[in-house]
Each structure stands twice: as structure tokens, then as C-alpha cells.
Write a protein that holds these residues in place. Structure first.
Motif, PDB file in Angstrom:
ATOM      1  N   TRP A 121     -17.984  19.914  -5.255  1.00 17.21           N
ATOM      2  CA  TRP A 121     -17.606  18.415  -5.156  1.00 17.21           C
ATOM      3  C   TRP A 121     -16.566  18.021  -6.405  1.00 17.21           C
ATOM      4  O   TRP A 121     -15.620  17.430  -6.226  1.00 17.21           O
ATOM      5  N   ARG A 122     -17.052  18.461  -7.567  1.00 23.76           N
ATOM      6  CA  ARG A 122     -16.292  18.244  -8.623  1.00 23.76           C
ATOM      7  C   ARG A 122     -14.891  18.822  -8.548  1.00 23.76           C
ATOM      8  O   ARG A 122     -13.936  18.171  -8.797  1.00 23.76           O
ATOM      9  N   SER A 123     -14.764  20.014  -8.299  1.00 27.17           N
ATOM     10  CA  SER A 123     -13.164  20.590  -8.047  1.00 27.17           C
ATOM     11  C   SER A 123     -12.438  20.029  -7.170  1.00 27.17           C
ATOM     12  O   SER A 123     -11.173  19.669  -6.973  1.00 27.17           O
ATOM     13  N   MET A 124     -13.144  19.663  -5.848  1.00 26.60           N
ATOM     14  CA  MET A 124     -12.696  19.065  -4.656  1.00 26.60           C
ATOM     15  C   MET A 124     -11.872  17.724  -5.304  1.00 26.60           C
ATOM     16  O   MET A 124     -10.635  17.301  -4.843  1.00 26.60           O
ATOM     17  N   LEU A 125     -12.757  16.850  -5.937  1.00 28.41           N
ATOM     18  CA  LEU A 125     -12.466  15.401  -6.400  1.00 28.41           C
ATOM     19  C   LEU A 125     -11.255  15.850  -7.329  1.00 28.41           C
ATOM     20  O   LEU A 125     -10.262  14.704  -7.322  1.00 28.41           O
ATOM     21  N   ILE A 126     -11.333  16.517  -8.399  1.00 28.44           N
ATOM     22  CA  ILE A 126     -10.467  16.787  -9.330  1.00 28.44           C
ATOM     23  C   ILE A 126      -9.182  17.174  -8.897  1.00 28.44           C
ATOM     24  O   ILE A 126      -7.792  16.722  -9.269  1.00 28.44           O
ATOM     25  N   GLU A 127      -9.130  18.305  -7.935  1.00 30.17           N
ATOM     26  CA  GLU A 127      -7.798  18.896  -7.348  1.00 30.17           C
ATOM     27  C   GLU A 127      -7.154  17.751  -6.385  1.00 30.17           C
ATOM     28  O   GLU A 127      -5.905  17.774  -6.301  1.00 30.17           O
ATOM     29  N   SER A 128      -7.749  16.766  -5.639  1.00 29.95           N
ATOM     30  CA  SER A 128      -7.347  15.942  -4.708  1.00 29.95           C
ATOM     31  C   SER A 128      -6.286  14.915  -5.559  1.00 29.95           C
ATOM     32  O   SER A 128      -6.984  14.231  -6.179  1.00 29.95           O
ATOM     33  N   SER A 129      -5.268  14.547  -5.087  1.00 26.17           N
ATOM     34  CA  SER A 129      -4.373  13.418  -5.484  1.00 26.17           C
ATOM     35  C   SER A 129      -4.337  12.614  -4.337  1.00 26.17           C
ATOM     36  O   SER A 129      -3.680  11.697  -4.391  1.00 26.17           O
ATOM     37  N   SER A 130      -4.892  12.748  -3.429  1.00 26.64           N
ATOM     38  CA  SER A 130      -4.885  11.573  -2.242  1.00 26.64           C
ATOM     39  C   SER A 130      -5.554  10.634  -2.241  1.00 26.64           C
ATOM     40  O   SER A 130      -5.460   9.491  -1.368  1.00 26.64           O
ATOM     41  N   PHE A 131      -6.296  10.464  -3.187  1.00 28.23           N
ATOM     42  CA  PHE A 131      -7.225   9.310  -3.389  1.00 28.23           C
ATOM     43  C   PHE A 131      -6.267   8.085  -3.768  1.00 28.23           C
ATOM     44  O   PHE A 131      -5.428   7.898  -4.811  1.00 28.23           O
TER      45      PHE A 131
END
Length: 177
Positions: free
Chosen positions: A2-12
Motif C-alpha cells: 500500500w505504501r508504494s502504491m500511494l507514494i508512486e501515485s500522483s492521481s490523488f
């Protein structure tokens, strides 16, 4: 993961927490017991992993709770809007119904007002701790009001969406907002 998914995503684009007081009420342990909803307490961790504005909404957090929320959710550059529920057109009072007193006696002042003023009677909302008591109050008014019954309605979790919409619309039309 989850951490890597959240960190790598800029769609938020926005991080929103509604009923934010529950982050503290449910997300923190109380002494010896575990938190009721552990993930509520971890929203600050999730927030720290994404770079986007936050909207944190609560209508019931005290000043101390709001301070805890700012820290827990790492809100540093924020604008806080605090509005008092104290309005000139809203009056609140609590009246405990005596166990042996009829509901119609307790609310005789309101029943009389509705009978006298009909549709011009100021709006009143009676909060009840259970659907059963809500039904009991409604029935007492129904029996007492006879032909004025169209001025009262029940609104609770089991009320149909159609009736809820009619009540909301009626309240908006009467009060102008």
C-alpha cells in the motif's frame, strides 16, 4: 504494498475525511483495549504518503479534538472554519418525559399550538432515542390532533426515501433555505 502504491501515485487530487472526530473516537485505543476501528487511527499515515489538499469535516469535534486531528492528519497549512450551531431561529431544550406521564400531556403545549396555528405554527423537531419512542410520540400527536394530522410526520432510519424527501422539501419551502 500500500505504501508504494500511494507514494508512486500522483492521481490523488483531494484527501477527504468526513466525520473526522471518529478518527480519534474509534481510531485510538482506550487504555487496555484495542481501537474499535484501527484503520481510522492510521489515516494520518496514509495522509503522509500522498501529496494533495485535505478536507477534514466534523460538526462535533471539541477544540482539543481538532488540535489532535491537525496533528494526527499532519495538517500544517490549513484553514479552519468553526461555526456555532447557535442560531437566532433555532431554540434547543430538553424535556424528560416522566415514566407515568402520557406523551400527549408532556407535549400538550405543542399540540395546542399546532391546533391553534395549523400551517403557521413554527417548525418543531422532536428527537427521540429510539424508533419505538418516535412512533409513540407520533401516535400521541396523531390521536390528539385529529384533523391537523397533516402537520406532523415521522423521520427516522426506517422512513421511506420518498417521505424523507417530502419532509426535506417541505422544511426548505417553509424556512426558505
Amino acid at each position: 504494498m500500500w505504501r508504494s502504491m500511494l507514494i508512486e501515485s500522483s492521481s490523488f487530487k483531494l484527501f477527504v475525511v468526513d466525520e473526522a472526530h471518529m478518527v480519534i473516537n474509534w481510531g485510538e485505543s482506550s487504555g487496555k483495549s484495542e481501537p474499535f476501528r484501527e484503520w481510522f487511527g492510521r489515516l494520518g499515515e496514509i495522509r503522509s504518503l500522498i501529496a494533495c489538499p485535505a478536507l477534514v469535516i466534523t460538526a462535533t469535534a471539541s477544540r482539543a479534538s481538532r488540535r489532535k486531528l491537525r496533528k494526527k492528519l499532519t495538517l500544517v497549512n490549513f484553514h479552519e472554519i468553526v461555526d456555532s450551531p447557535d442560531r437566532e431561529n433555532i431554540k434547543l431544550f430538553v424535556e424528560k418525559i416522566k415514566v407515568n406521564e402520557k406523551i400527549s400531556v408532556t407535549f400538550s403545549w405543542l399540540i395546542d399550538m399546532v391546533m391553534d396555528q395549523g400551517g403557521e405554527c413554527p417548525r418543531h423537531i422532536i428527537f427521540c432515542p429510539s424508533i419505538k419512542l418516535c412512533a409513540d410520540v407520533y401516535f400521541a400527536f396523531k390521536v390528539s390532533l385529529n384533523e391537523c394530522i397533516n402537520y406532523i410526520e415521522m423521520f427516522h432510519s426506517c422512513t421511506t426515501d420518498q417521505v424523507k424527501d417530502e419532509i426535506r422539501e417541505d422544511m426548505e419551502n417553509k424556512d426558505g433555505h
